[in-house]
Design a protein around this motif. Sequence first.
Motif, mmCIF file in Angstrom:
data_model
loop_
_atom_site.group_PDB
_atom_site.id
_atom_site.type_symbol
_atom_site.label_atom_id
_atom_site.label_comp_id
_atom_site.label_asym_id
_atom_site.label_seq_id
_atom_site.Cartn_x
_atom_site.Cartn_y
_atom_site.Cartn_z
ATOM 1 N N LYS A 167 40.970 45.774 36.485
ATOM 2 C CA LYS A 167 41.390 46.868 35.607
ATOM 3 C C LYS A 167 42.916 46.916 35.507
ATOM 4 C CE LYS A 167 37.440 49.967 36.503
ATOM 5 N NZ LYS A 167 36.962 50.097 35.125
ATOM 6 N N TYR A 168 43.570 46.718 36.634
ATOM 7 C CA TYR A 168 45.037 46.730 36.646
ATOM 8 C C TYR A 168 45.599 45.562 35.839
ATOM 9 C CZ TYR A 168 49.801 46.048 38.351
ATOM 10 O OH TYR A 168 51.155 45.853 38.429
ATOM 11 N N TYR A 169 45.099 44.349 36.080
ATOM 12 C CA TYR A 169 45.622 43.182 35.383
ATOM 13 C C TYR A 169 45.371 43.268 33.879
ATOM 14 C CZ TYR A 169 46.234 40.914 39.930
ATOM 15 O OH TYR A 169 46.632 40.603 41.197
ATOM 16 N N SER A 170 44.266 43.863 33.489
ATOM 17 C CA SER A 170 43.920 43.961 32.074
ATOM 18 C C SER A 170 44.848 44.906 31.321
ATOM 19 C CB SER A 170 42.474 44.424 31.921
ATOM 20 O OG SER A 170 42.142 44.592 30.570
ATOM 21 N N ASP A 171 45.237 46.018 31.959
ATOM 22 C CA ASP A 171 46.061 47.018 31.270
ATOM 23 C C ASP A 171 46.813 47.852 32.302
ATOM 24 O OD1 ASP A 171 47.221 48.878 29.627
ATOM 25 O OD2 ASP A 171 45.353 49.834 29.000
ATOM 26 N N PRO A 172 47.965 47.355 32.800
ATOM 27 C CA PRO A 172 48.707 48.102 33.826
ATOM 28 C C PRO A 172 49.111 49.503 33.386
ATOM 29 C CG PRO A 172 49.538 45.858 33.640
ATOM 30 C CD PRO A 172 48.593 46.063 32.493
ATOM 31 N N ILE A 173 49.459 49.658 32.111
ATOM 32 C CA ILE A 173 49.874 50.976 31.622
ATOM 33 C C ILE A 173 48.719 51.962 31.718
ATOM 34 C CG2 ILE A 173 50.611 52.280 29.598
ATOM 35 C CD1 ILE A 173 52.190 49.901 28.710
ATOM 36 N N GLY A 174 47.586 51.591 31.127
ATOM 37 C CA GLY A 174 46.420 52.469 31.169
ATOM 38 C C GLY A 174 45.963 52.735 32.593
ATOM 39 N N PHE A 175 46.022 51.709 33.445
ATOM 40 C CA PHE A 175 45.593 51.867 34.831
ATOM 41 C C PHE A 175 46.471 52.884 35.561
ATOM 42 C CE2 PHE A 175 45.562 50.952 39.318
ATOM 43 C CZ PHE A 175 44.230 50.701 39.592
ATOM 44 N N LYS A 176 47.782 52.740 35.406
ATOM 45 C CA LYS A 176 48.688 53.635 36.121
ATOM 46 C C LYS A 176 48.593 55.062 35.595
ATOM 47 C CE LYS A 176 52.652 52.044 37.620
ATOM 48 N NZ LYS A 176 54.008 51.443 37.684
ATOM 49 N N GLN A 177 48.266 55.201 34.324
ATOM 50 C CA GLN A 177 48.085 56.543 33.776
ATOM 51 C C GLN A 177 46.766 57.153 34.255
ATOM 52 O OE1 GLN A 177 48.352 55.663 29.590
ATOM 53 N NE2 GLN A 177 50.401 56.509 29.462
ATOM 54 N N GLU A 178 45.670 56.458 33.963
ATOM 55 C CA GLU A 178 44.347 57.031 34.171
ATOM 56 C C GLU A 178 43.896 57.008 35.631
ATOM 57 O OE1 GLU A 178 42.625 58.576 31.922
ATOM 58 O OE2 GLU A 178 44.052 58.149 30.315
ATOM 59 N N MET A 179 44.315 55.978 36.375
ATOM 60 C CA MET A 179 43.821 55.820 37.744
ATOM 61 C C MET A 179 44.817 56.275 38.811
ATOM 62 S SD MET A 179 40.801 54.430 37.248
ATOM 63 C CE MET A 179 40.237 53.441 38.638
ATOM 64 N N MET A 180 46.103 56.263 38.465
ATOM 65 C CA MET A 180 47.118 56.576 39.465
ATOM 66 C C MET A 180 47.943 57.828 39.148
ATOM 67 S SD MET A 180 46.654 54.224 41.715
ATOM 68 C CE MET A 180 48.122 54.292 42.749
ATOM 69 N N TRP A 239 34.334 52.211 43.946
ATOM 70 C CA TRP A 239 35.249 51.186 43.470
ATOM 71 C C TRP A 239 35.366 50.040 44.454
ATOM 72 C CZ3 TRP A 239 38.885 55.789 42.604
ATOM 73 C CH2 TRP A 239 38.660 56.347 41.348
ATOM 74 N N HIS A 240 35.222 48.842 43.947
ATOM 75 C CA HIS A 240 35.436 47.635 44.742
ATOM 76 C C HIS A 240 36.839 47.104 44.431
ATOM 77 C CE1 HIS A 240 35.074 43.485 46.145
ATOM 78 N NE2 HIS A 240 34.047 43.887 46.873
ATOM 79 N N PRO A 241 37.558 46.571 45.428
ATOM 80 C CA PRO A 241 38.911 46.073 45.180
ATOM 81 C C PRO A 241 39.011 45.079 44.031
ATOM 82 C CG PRO A 241 38.534 46.212 47.526
ATOM 83 C CD PRO A 241 37.222 46.549 46.863
ATOM 84 N N ILE A 242 38.034 44.202 43.855
ATOM 85 C CA ILE A 242 38.102 43.233 42.760
ATOM 86 C C ILE A 242 38.045 43.943 41.414
ATOM 87 C CG2 ILE A 242 36.846 41.376 41.586
ATOM 88 C CD1 ILE A 242 36.143 40.221 44.268
ATOM 89 N N SER A 294 51.725 44.151 28.462
ATOM 90 C CA SER A 294 52.076 43.702 29.806
ATOM 91 C C SER A 294 50.887 43.078 30.528
ATOM 92 C CB SER A 294 52.637 44.861 30.626
ATOM 93 O OG SER A 294 51.700 45.928 30.706
ATOM 94 N N GLY A 295 49.701 43.647 30.337
ATOM 95 C CA GLY A 295 48.529 43.080 31.001
ATOM 96 C C GLY A 295 48.237 41.663 30.536
ATOM 97 N N LYS A 296 48.404 41.414 29.244
ATOM 98 C CA LYS A 296 48.102 40.087 28.702
ATOM 99 C C LYS A 296 49.073 39.029 29.239
ATOM 100 C CE LYS A 296 46.091 41.783 24.379
ATOM 101 N NZ LYS A 296 46.199 41.787 22.902
ATOM 102 N N ILE A 297 50.318 39.420 29.449
ATOM 103 C CA ILE A 297 51.281 38.462 29.988
ATOM 104 C C ILE A 297 51.090 38.289 31.491
ATOM 105 C CG2 ILE A 297 53.739 38.120 30.499
ATOM 106 C CD1 ILE A 297 54.400 39.063 27.740
ATOM 107 N N ASN A 298 50.925 39.394 32.201
ATOM 108 C CA ASN A 298 50.779 39.309 33.654
ATOM 109 C C ASN A 298 49.540 38.537 34.083
ATOM 110 O OD1 ASN A 298 53.122 40.772 34.159
ATOM 111 N ND2 ASN A 298 52.075 42.733 34.120
#
Length: 358
Positions: free
Chosen positions: A140-153, A132-135, A295-299
């Motif tokens: 991934k986080y900006y695109s879908d924070p909910i999915g990111f926090k579920q699947e990645m965190m 994983w590269h930071p960018i 949330s991702g679309k607004i953020n």
Amino acid sequence: MDDIQGLDDVLTDQAKQKKMETFQKDILFAGDEAVYRNGNKIKSGTKFLICGTVLAPDCFISKLIRDKTYKSIVKRAVLVDDIDALFTNEYWSSFRDLYYDNKNQYAEIDAKNFYYENEDEMKFPVLWEDKWHPIEIALKYYSDPIGFKQEMMNDSTILTGGKCFFAVKTIPRTEMDDIDFDRSIMTVDCAVEVGKRNDYTSICVGSRGINGHRYIRKGLLMKVDFDTYVKKVIGLLKEFPELTHIIIEKNTYQGVDAKEIQKKIDEDQQLSNRNITIVNERQMKNKENRIRAMSGKINNGFIIFAKEDEDFYNQILEYQGSDIGHDDAADTVSEFDSRIDEIEIRKEIKSIPRGWLF
């Protein structure tokens, strides 16, 4: 058991309980206990390996993690305590603004250059550096924070309260007037009472740009009576002649407001000549999940607000769940976002001169 639970298993308390009962009453009894003879193990017991994602604080996976009967290993992709604070800090916020600048054709290049120029301040520890590269993680986080926090965190807090909107992109309303739109609709969430603690009547006038971005051209929060609310809708239809649909939640007035608006349209010479469709439906979906899903679309600035509508988008920024504060603005924007791609636009049929065929 791989990926044993999905979103449908955490929507209600009954669904969560059913998943646990299925495991305890059916699956576990399919296994065998270890067999010992004269103090020696002659047959091993069945071993269960369960892989899954934490979807709620009291979901099946969360309960197993807290049960000392089971050994558990929890991994997170980004090795920081607060993922939201990381991606909303000074450097990553600037990266986000650069990357999602819809006016800059070199936005992606400029954003990546910004990262490499500030890599020492922006780099963060990850579970697998060679993967994983930071960018890539940030996008991934900006695109879908909910999915990111579920699947990645393995973090379910975003589904159970807490802030999910950290930034909004705004431009002056006059600047929006120069954008080419391919469709425009109005979404309405009504409120009956007008007391200080009651909900607002929220109206969102939104359009989709030819690049797919969503523009909230006017967002209103009002505490008004029925007649004033209907009059405001009619006024907005005249102010924005490109509006083709009005989406009204049926739960409040049970369709009475939709009929009154249709009557006013039919009686108005200017509006009666337009193809305006009123959609009046009950809202059956889980409102909080629907709001947090955008949330991702607004953020990341995919949904853009008129700078003048400060009260409207500030209410969205303050959103922490349906049980805290008001969700009126967020509700109408999420309805707009989910509907704008689905509506059917009826275009005027034009004839051609008969001589063109010969």
